[in-house]
Design a protein around this motif. Structure first.
Motif, PDB file in Angstrom:
ATOM      1  N   ALA A 100       0.838  -1.199   0.000  1.00 28.26           N
ATOM      2  CA  ALA A 100       0.000   0.000   0.000  1.00 28.26           C
ATOM      3  C   ALA A 100       0.878   1.257   0.000  1.00 28.26           C
ATOM      4  CB  ALA A 100      -0.920  -0.009   1.218  1.00 28.26           C
ATOM      5  N   ARG A 101       0.221   2.398  -0.062  1.00 24.92           N
ATOM      6  CA  ARG A 101       0.898   3.696  -0.034  1.00 24.92           C
ATOM      7  C   ARG A 101       1.922   3.809  -1.174  1.00 24.92           C
ATOM      8  NH1 ARG A 101       2.435   4.907   6.174  1.00 24.92           N
ATOM      9  NH2 ARG A 101       2.820   6.973   5.256  1.00 24.92           N
ATOM     10  N   ALA A 102       1.543   3.248  -2.313  1.00 24.62           N
ATOM     11  CA  ALA A 102       2.442   3.280  -3.470  1.00 24.62           C
ATOM     12  C   ALA A 102       2.456   4.674  -4.090  1.00 24.62           C
ATOM     13  CB  ALA A 102       1.989   2.258  -4.507  1.00 24.62           C
ATOM     14  N   PRO A 103       3.637   5.224  -4.379  1.00 18.28           N
ATOM     15  CA  PRO A 103       3.691   6.490  -5.098  1.00 18.28           C
ATOM     16  C   PRO A 103       3.249   6.306  -6.543  1.00 18.28           C
ATOM     17  CG  PRO A 103       5.893   5.567  -4.827  1.00 18.28           C
ATOM     18  CD  PRO A 103       4.958   4.694  -4.052  1.00 18.28           C
ATOM     19  N   LEU A 110      13.379   7.992  -9.794  1.00 21.48           N
ATOM     20  CA  LEU A 110      14.116   7.458 -10.941  1.00 21.48           C
ATOM     21  C   LEU A 110      13.180   7.330 -12.130  1.00 21.48           C
ATOM     22  CD1 LEU A 110      16.660   6.194 -12.214  1.00 21.48           C
ATOM     23  CD2 LEU A 110      15.908   3.985 -11.288  1.00 21.48           C
ATOM     24  N   ASP A 111      13.471   8.079 -13.198  1.00 16.32           N
ATOM     25  CA  ASP A 111      12.637   8.047 -14.394  1.00 16.32           C
ATOM     26  C   ASP A 111      12.841   6.720 -15.131  1.00 16.32           C
ATOM     27  OD1 ASP A 111      12.042   8.591 -17.393  1.00 16.32           O
ATOM     28  OD2 ASP A 111      11.115  10.276 -16.318  1.00 16.32           O
ATOM     29  N   TRP A 127       6.274  -1.349 -12.360  1.00 16.18           N
ATOM     30  CA  TRP A 127       6.393  -0.419 -11.248  1.00 16.18           C
ATOM     31  C   TRP A 127       5.974  -1.159  -9.977  1.00 16.18           C
ATOM     32  CZ3 TRP A 127       5.869   1.134 -16.106  1.00 16.18           C
ATOM     33  CH2 TRP A 127       6.451   2.333 -16.516  1.00 16.18           C
ATOM     34  N   ARG A 128       6.822  -1.209  -8.981  1.00 16.12           N
ATOM     35  CA  ARG A 128       6.527  -1.883  -7.723  1.00 16.12           C
ATOM     36  C   ARG A 128       6.913  -0.987  -6.555  1.00 16.12           C
ATOM     37  NH1 ARG A 128       5.908  -7.505  -7.881  1.00 16.12           N
ATOM     38  NH2 ARG A 128       4.824  -8.013  -9.832  1.00 16.12           N
ATOM     39  N   ASN A 129       6.497  -1.411  -5.357  1.00 18.09           N
ATOM     40  CA  ASN A 129       6.859  -0.642  -4.160  1.00 18.09           C
ATOM     41  C   ASN A 129       6.786  -1.525  -2.926  1.00 18.09           C
ATOM     42  OD1 ASN A 129       3.803  -0.510  -4.388  1.00 18.09           O
ATOM     43  ND2 ASN A 129       4.106   0.407  -2.351  1.00 18.09           N
ATOM     44  N   PHE A 130       7.574  -1.159  -1.916  1.00 20.52           N
ATOM     45  CA  PHE A 130       7.476  -1.735  -0.582  1.00 20.52           C
ATOM     46  C   PHE A 130       7.161  -0.569   0.335  1.00 20.52           C
ATOM     47  CE2 PHE A 130       8.990  -2.985   3.575  1.00 20.52           C
ATOM     48  CZ  PHE A 130       8.582  -4.302   3.666  1.00 20.52           C
ATOM     49  N   ARG A 131       5.879  -0.454   0.719  1.00 23.34           N
ATOM     50  CA  ARG A 131       5.399   0.744   1.401  1.00 23.34           C
ATOM     51  C   ARG A 131       5.729   1.983   0.554  1.00 23.34           C
ATOM     52  NH1 ARG A 131       1.507   0.610   4.545  1.00 23.34           N
ATOM     53  NH2 ARG A 131       2.245   2.082   6.102  1.00 23.34           N
ATOM     54  N   GLU A 132       6.421   2.969   1.095  1.00 22.45           N
ATOM     55  CA  GLU A 132       6.723   4.174   0.328  1.00 22.45           C
ATOM     56  C   GLU A 132       7.951   4.024  -0.569  1.00 22.45           C
ATOM     57  OE1 GLU A 132       6.577   4.041   3.610  1.00 22.45           O
ATOM     58  OE2 GLU A 132       4.995   5.377   4.365  1.00 22.45           O
ATOM     59  N   PRO A 134       9.796   2.951  -3.672  1.00 24.58           N
ATOM     60  CA  PRO A 134       9.493   2.481  -5.034  1.00 24.58           C
ATOM     61  C   PRO A 134      10.675   1.734  -5.650  1.00 24.58           C
ATOM     62  CG  PRO A 134      10.122   4.782  -5.096  1.00 24.58           C
ATOM     63  CD  PRO A 134      10.205   4.361  -3.643  1.00 24.58           C
ATOM     64  N   TYR A 135      10.357   0.812  -6.540  1.00 26.27           N
ATOM     65  CA  TYR A 135      11.406   0.139  -7.309  1.00 26.27           C
ATOM     66  C   TYR A 135      10.805  -0.388  -8.613  1.00 26.27           C
ATOM     67  CZ  TYR A 135       9.614  -4.253  -5.237  1.00 26.27           C
ATOM     68  OH  TYR A 135       8.834  -5.300  -4.827  1.00 26.27           O
ATOM     69  N   TYR A 136      11.689  -0.718  -9.529  1.00 28.93           N
ATOM     70  CA  TYR A 136      11.278  -1.285 -10.809  1.00 28.93           C
ATOM     71  C   TYR A 136      11.695  -2.753 -10.877  1.00 28.93           C
ATOM     72  CZ  TYR A 136      10.823   3.534 -12.620  1.00 28.93           C
ATOM     73  OH  TYR A 136      10.464   4.840 -12.822  1.00 28.93           O
TER      74      TYR A 136
END
Length: 301
Positions: A100-103, A110-111, A127-132, A134-136
């Motif tokens: 949750a709380r994904a940007p 990072l573009d 596009w993925r995230n762990f809490r706030e 972000p990662y690809y």
């Protein structure tokens, strides 16, 4: 198979009937064995006819395995009944909270175009995230790359101990009432595989799966979270999943302590048991066909 509900019910009912059939066969085998060994000159098998003999012999050695394999096949689709254990957390709620709380993608520091420039062989970007955080996930024909998107320059993902711990704490702070206390949470760095966290190389596409962060929670489910810092992959183990492991994975795939660490030994044991179970089934089908044939011949007379 397109009708998932009907498919699931069909498999469950057929395997449940199969379990009853195998139990009946084991009962008959035990009864015959007891009567045979009460005689003055006991024999290993009292049957002279070939199919009876081999069905009896194979049933003695592999009957229990046929039962556990049939039962675990049923449990591959059946859920653990709530009268056995009712989970305190809803299924999937822990993972949803950690994601949750994904940007928004446009807010990633990072573009994605820089990622494409750094990985020109990429075929897919997620596009993925762990809490706030972000990662690809960048995928090409052979590999997956987990790229930290919290910086303007592409670098491998490496979740810190602190943010992993805060992420797990958020699961319980978001779901507790004001009268409830946050359960005790302990985090440790796991350097070896264990029963509920084993070698799953297909999931990681050859990426080292250790070390991993192990978070133990003193909640009613005795929850354990395994979170891989380089991928963000989460495995949540609770009482229901432990029941599922021992009723399906352990019995159906021979994922047992002592065999998990030796793939060759595990596959050898599995092949021997499967071939023995196949012998039980083939001889049983042959006896059934012969029985039906005799009945049909009697009616024709």
């Amino acid at each position: 198979r397109q009708d998932t509900v009907l498919w699931t019910k069909t498999v469950i009912w057929l395997t449940a009937l199969g379990c009853l059939m195998v139990i009946a066969g084991i009962w008959v085998t035990v009864d015959v064995w007891r009567k045979t060994h009460r005689s003055r000159h006991p024999k290993f098998s009292p049957y002279r006819k070939r199919w009876y003999h081999w069905h009896y012999v194979s049933g003695i050695f592999f009957g229990i395995f046929v039962l556990t394999f049939t039962f675990s096949g049923m449990m591959s689709l059946a859920d653990i009944p709530e009268w056995i254990h009712k989970p305190a957390l809803k299924k999937g709620s822990a993972t949803r909270t950690l994601h949750a709380r994904a940007p928004q993608p446009e807010d990633y520091p990072l573009d994605y175009r820089r990622v494409i420039a750094a990985y020109p062989q990429a075929l897919q970007i997620e596009w993925r995230n762990f809490r706030e955080h972000p990662y690809y996930i960048v995928k090409d024909r052979k590999n997956e790359y987990y790229i930290d998107a919290a910086d303007s320059l592409p670098r491998p993902l490496q979740l810190s101990e602190e943010e992993i711990l805060k992420g797990v704490e958020s699961i319980y702070t978001s779901q507790r009432d004001s009268s409830q206390h946050i359960p005790g949470i302990r985090i440790s760095r796991l350097e070896h595989f264990e029963t509920y966290y084993r070698d799953m190389s297909n999931m990681y596409r050859g990426r080292p799966q250790l070390p991993v962060w192990k978070i133990t929670v003193d909640d009613p489910d005795r929850s354990v979270y395994y979170i891989h810092p380089e991928t963000g992959i989460i495995r949540h183990v609770d009482t229901s999943s432990r029941w599922k492991y021992w009723s399906y994975t352990a019995l159906h795939r021979m994922r047992l302590p002592g065999l998990n660490s030796n793939a060759t030994l595990r596959k050898t044991v599995l092949w021997v048991l499967l071939l023995g179970g196949t012998a039980v089934c083939i001889t049983g089908v042959a006896l059934s066909v012969n029985y039906i044939r005799r009945k049909c011949c009697k009616k024709q007379r």
